[in-house]
Write an enzyme that holds these catalytic residues in place. Structure first.
Site, PDB file in Angstrom:
ATOM      1  N   ASP A  92       6.173   0.553   6.620  1.00  0.00           N
ATOM      2  CA  ASP A  92       4.703   0.464   6.518  1.00  0.00           C
ATOM      3  C   ASP A  92       4.193   1.584   5.614  1.00  0.00           C
ATOM      4  O   ASP A  92       3.852   2.660   6.083  1.00  0.00           O
ATOM      5  CB  ASP A  92       4.085   0.548   7.913  1.00  0.00           C
ATOM      6  CG  ASP A  92       2.589   0.261   7.889  1.00  0.00           C
ATOM      7  OD1 ASP A  92       2.077  -0.253   6.890  1.00  0.00           O
ATOM      8  OD2 ASP A  92       1.935   0.559   8.904  1.00  0.00           O
ATOM      9  N   HIS A 150       0.811  -1.226   0.000  1.00  0.00           N
ATOM     10  CA  HIS A 150       0.000   0.000   0.000  1.00  0.00           C
ATOM     11  C   HIS A 150       0.837   1.265   0.000  1.00  0.00           C
ATOM     12  O   HIS A 150       1.816   1.388   0.719  1.00  0.00           O
ATOM     13  CB  HIS A 150      -1.066  -0.008   1.100  1.00  0.00           C
ATOM     14  CG  HIS A 150      -0.543   0.040   2.507  1.00  0.00           C
ATOM     15  ND1 HIS A 150      -0.237   1.216   3.134  1.00  0.00           N
ATOM     16  CD2 HIS A 150      -0.300  -0.946   3.401  1.00  0.00           C
ATOM     17  CE1 HIS A 150       0.165   0.940   4.372  1.00  0.00           C
ATOM     18  NE2 HIS A 150       0.139  -0.345   4.562  1.00  0.00           N
ATOM     19  N   ASP A 200       2.962  -6.515   3.497  1.00  0.00           N
ATOM     20  CA  ASP A 200       2.620  -5.401   4.383  1.00  0.00           C
ATOM     21  C   ASP A 200       3.018  -5.702   5.825  1.00  0.00           C
ATOM     22  O   ASP A 200       2.315  -5.335   6.772  1.00  0.00           O
ATOM     23  CB  ASP A 200       1.125  -5.057   4.264  1.00  0.00           C
ATOM     24  CG  ASP A 200       0.763  -3.791   5.037  1.00  0.00           C
ATOM     25  OD1 ASP A 200       1.673  -2.988   5.329  1.00  0.00           O
ATOM     26  OD2 ASP A 200      -0.427  -3.610   5.361  1.00  0.00           O
ATOM     27  N   GLU A 238      -4.869   2.086   2.745  1.00  0.00           N
ATOM     28  CA  GLU A 238      -4.937   0.915   3.619  1.00  0.00           C
ATOM     29  C   GLU A 238      -5.159   1.356   5.053  1.00  0.00           C
ATOM     30  O   GLU A 238      -5.898   0.732   5.805  1.00  0.00           O
ATOM     31  CB  GLU A 238      -3.637   0.091   3.517  1.00  0.00           C
ATOM     32  CG  GLU A 238      -3.716  -1.279   4.198  1.00  0.00           C
ATOM     33  CD  GLU A 238      -3.252  -1.281   5.661  1.00  0.00           C
ATOM     34  OE1 GLU A 238      -3.452  -2.297   6.324  1.00  0.00           O
ATOM     35  OE2 GLU A 238      -2.691  -0.273   6.133  1.00  0.00           O
ATOM     36  N   GLU A 239      -4.525   2.445   5.437  1.00  0.00           N
ATOM     37  CA  GLU A 239      -4.465   2.794   6.853  1.00  0.00           C
ATOM     38  C   GLU A 239      -5.783   3.326   7.427  1.00  0.00           C
ATOM     39  O   GLU A 239      -6.061   3.139   8.603  1.00  0.00           O
ATOM     40  CB  GLU A 239      -3.356   3.837   7.099  1.00  0.00           C
ATOM     41  CG  GLU A 239      -1.941   3.335   6.798  1.00  0.00           C
ATOM     42  CD  GLU A 239      -1.450   2.269   7.765  1.00  0.00           C
ATOM     43  OE1 GLU A 239      -2.198   1.878   8.664  1.00  0.00           O
ATOM     44  OE2 GLU A 239      -0.299   1.810   7.589  1.00  0.00           O
ATOM     45  N   HIS A 273       3.784   2.843  12.595  1.00  0.00           N
ATOM     46  CA  HIS A 273       2.938   4.040  12.807  1.00  0.00           C
ATOM     47  C   HIS A 273       3.628   5.110  13.666  1.00  0.00           C
ATOM     48  O   HIS A 273       2.937   5.914  14.305  1.00  0.00           O
ATOM     49  CB  HIS A 273       1.594   3.680  13.461  1.00  0.00           C
ATOM     50  CG  HIS A 273       0.736   2.779  12.629  1.00  0.00           C
ATOM     51  ND1 HIS A 273      -0.535   2.408  13.017  1.00  0.00           N
ATOM     52  CD2 HIS A 273       0.944   2.179  11.435  1.00  0.00           C
ATOM     53  CE1 HIS A 273      -1.059   1.619  12.090  1.00  0.00           C
ATOM     54  NE2 HIS A 273      -0.187   1.455  11.127  1.00  0.00           N
TER      55      HIS A 273
END
Lengths: 456, 456
Positions: free
Chosen positions: B291, B279, B353, B325-326, B423
């Site tokens: 990520d 992503h 991912d 995606e997030e 994140h």
């Protein structure tokens, strides 16, 4: 009677775990305890951040001996002692200078490090034209006529097309270890080598080199891989460029030093030893974190885990923190000699000296029968990512025990990044992950537990 | 005749490699090419360093679409196109402020990040007493009387005693996703959560949260694990301390965005698709490196490898760089919907991912027969450290394809460090290793090669 037997059977099945279940539970408990514990990680922080690079014979190496000795005492193991050895005392001296001077490109400063055991250039430094070669064959072809009075630049990059980065290291390492002897035979006055590493960066990688009796000793330094690319590029346009380099490294007389040893005494066979070790010395241009601070604190952690889990081993478990792996391997050699002299029975020795990254397996150096026995335990390690049980070498420090027929092994860890920081300024605490390091310690502890329980 | 047959036999044995040998050579060539190539690594550098965090709906996400689209065009694949979708446009606003004010400890600034989709506090911020809980049961027991008008502090640490750090994440994630709804039901005016991560540090970890219709929307932030420990400690001495926090994040209307798609057309079955994806969006408080910048460039790398090795696949190989995606997973959902509408036949889809760390295996979500077929190829991957072929989930973006009966898989990588930077501000380019990332790309490419050759 039949009824009673059935009852007993059910009781056994329901309340007494099988041997396999017991093994699984205990192996799991080693890993579970380790990954949630920070004792070894904090010890590593002290070794790397408070003490720093621990060059054999240096005050830092002495401080590391003192620190680990006290730490092991404080942790309350059955026996903590020092094994005296004499070690080399090579000192780096002032910060190295290395500079390209080209009529085309002007002046370029390079990132350089003296190689261990190299003589220095003296305060005035060396100044000469440079001849680039990839290997000893090229050197031979050029011969004395082309080489005499020049600095030889060994610029063979480590091959990086293989999975095992140890092979990459092996593919280029003779430039560092033998380059000076080879070049001096043709009259070179100094040697520059491309750092033996896998990264493209400005970190120069040191490491030991050797001279040969009867061959002129010439100063040797390593430059970073990026600097090697730059120098090579400049040489293409300007074959007459000069390099200046200056090192004040030199050899002092041998000094007294120590292997640090701690034990948990065996309950049934206290005279039979299972050894786990790493090396306490490191190079001085980084913090000696992965090489081999992690091996040191993992070895201590193995003992801590037995104590924390309340497991009293039948055999004596001995952690050995070897001195002088990097320069002359005096710690490992002295240890093996003493084992022989005292006829101490060792049933197994394992070393962690591949860094503190994710553990993947064990490399076993033992006879077929023992190797098969160890491989049969693989299933217990699989849930913790340790899958690769293969034949192979063990470690530099325990290697000398091999001739006494002792079963040896090495911890295999993820090696993809290892030669990015091996012997370089970026081998620092921040590049070690607590969980990965602790999984490695737990893996060794669990293997030792099984060997202690079932013998070899 | 006999003589000729023998000659033919020898000729065949000596000069024509067996199928198994051919497979091994080609699989090896994927890995060898990948680990010595820097195309994907430089693309990752651009995505992370030049573009940066790529929050869904943001200018950076748009720049990433533009960049990858052009890059894929330049690389000369058969077809490069965009799939339009509408995506949420939550914006973070000004830098978050979070501060403890205690009569015992004075003022302590905390490292905080607004949670994705949270409303802001407004310019004046929130100021209230804090009540600490570990889970929703404790919250329920305290009830409205104790909670009303306060800020709820969810301080359950992720369990770290397991090998799989995804389990650690799973053990604490409901505080982030549902904490605000749960706390608001008892009259809380704001929520602070302990960052869902495995590190002990000052990096706050963001991630999406959700509101529920009919429940008051209250602002939610995450504080770093170290700050959570400090706040908890201070609350023990001073239950009446206040926390102030201020966020100006808010939701804007949905905006147009795109999945980016590129293909190598199949020579025999161009209408049958094998998909590889990652992503393109990320959180905005870091660089979105692991990520999922790595998943994006690995997917592109799979196509590059086929091209570089001159392998013309029978089926169409399609790389899909999913958007969003997030936050709302609109890219993955839209893609699956369109596959259904257009009745595009997909025979296999794989997603990366889990970060660009050392690849260890594949997690296969397919029927028994297909799973067995894939597992049988394990031997070809073992020399490259990919050993763990197991049943399991695939990925959030390709997940919606499951209901169409498509065989799915996910790349399994070393997860020990992943939730240290997931994140968080330290999810940066520097934490990605070129070799590890490329081994992952090669693993997916080789698997796709085998599926293309033998079918599923």
């Amino acid at each position: 009677m039949k009824k009673l037997s059935l009852g007993l059977f059910l009781l056994t099945v329901l309340f007494f775990p099988t041997k396999a279940q017991q093994d699984k539970e205990i192996v799991d408990s080693f890993f579970q305890n380790a990954i949630s514990d920070y004792t070894a990680y904090e010890q590593l922080r002290y070794l790397t951040k408070n003490i720093g690079g621990r060059l054999t014979g240096s005050p830092e190496a002495a401080a590391a001996i003192e620190y680990t000795f006290q730490e092991l005492k404080n942790m309350g193991f059955d026996s903590v002692y020092l094994q005296e050895i004499m070690v080399p005392n090579w000192v780096r001296g002032e910060k190295e200078i290395a500079r390209i001077s080209s009529t085309v490109y002007g002046t370029t400063e390079m990132h350089a490090t003296a190689l261990g055991l190299s003589i220095g250039t003296g305060k005035d430094g060396l100044w000469a034209q440079v001849i680039e070669v990839k290997n000893f064959d090229e050197l031979k072809k050029l011969g004395e006529k082309k080489i005499k009075g020049k600095i030889v630049f060994f610029n063979r990059a480590a091959t990086t097309k293989q999975y095992h980065t140890g092979n990459a290291y092996g593919s280029a390492i003779n430039q560092r270890t033998e380059g000076a002897v080879q070049a001096a035979q043709y009259g070179a006055i100094g040697v520059l080598i491309r750092s033996v590493g896998t990264a493209h960066d400005f970190n120069p990688h040191t490491g030991v080199m050797h001279y040969k009796e009867g061959v002129n000793k010439i100063p040797s330094i390593a430059i970073s891989t990026n600097d090697a690319d730059i120098l090579s590029l400049q040489l293409k346009q300007d074959v007459e460029l000069n390099v200046y380099f200056r090192t004040t490294c030199h050899q002092r007389p041998d000094v007294k030093s120590y292997n640090v040893i701690a034990e948990i005494k065996g309950t049934e066979k206290p005279d039979e030893i299972i050894l786990v070790g790493g090396h306490l010395d490191s190079w001085d241009n980084g913090e000696g974190a992965h090489d081999d601070g992690t091996g040191v604190v993992q070895s201590i952690e193995v003992l801590r885990l037995f104590k924390a889990l309340g497991i009293k081993p039948k055999h004596t478990i001995r952690a050995v923190l070897f001195m002088d792996e990097e320069v002359m391997q005096r710690g490992g050699k002295a240890y093996a000699r003493e084992v022989k002299e005292k006829q101490e029975k060792h049933i197994f020795a394992i070393e962690s000296d591949g860094g503190g990254a994710l553990p993947l397996g064990f490399s076993i150096d033992a006879n077929k029968e023992i190797t098969q026995k160890i491989k049969a335990w693989q299933e217990l390690f699989l849930p913790w990512g340790i899958y690769n049980f293969r034949n192979g070498g063990s470690g530099v420090d325990i290697g000398p025990l091999k001739e006494q027929g002792i079963a040896l092994a090495g911890l295999i860890v993820n090696s993809q990044k290892y030669f990015d920081f091996h012997h370089a300024p970026n081998d620092v605490f921040e590049n070690v992950n607590q969980r990965e390091m602790q999984l490695g310690a737990a893996g060794m502890a669990a293997l030792i537990y099984l060997i202690d329980k079932y013998g070899l």
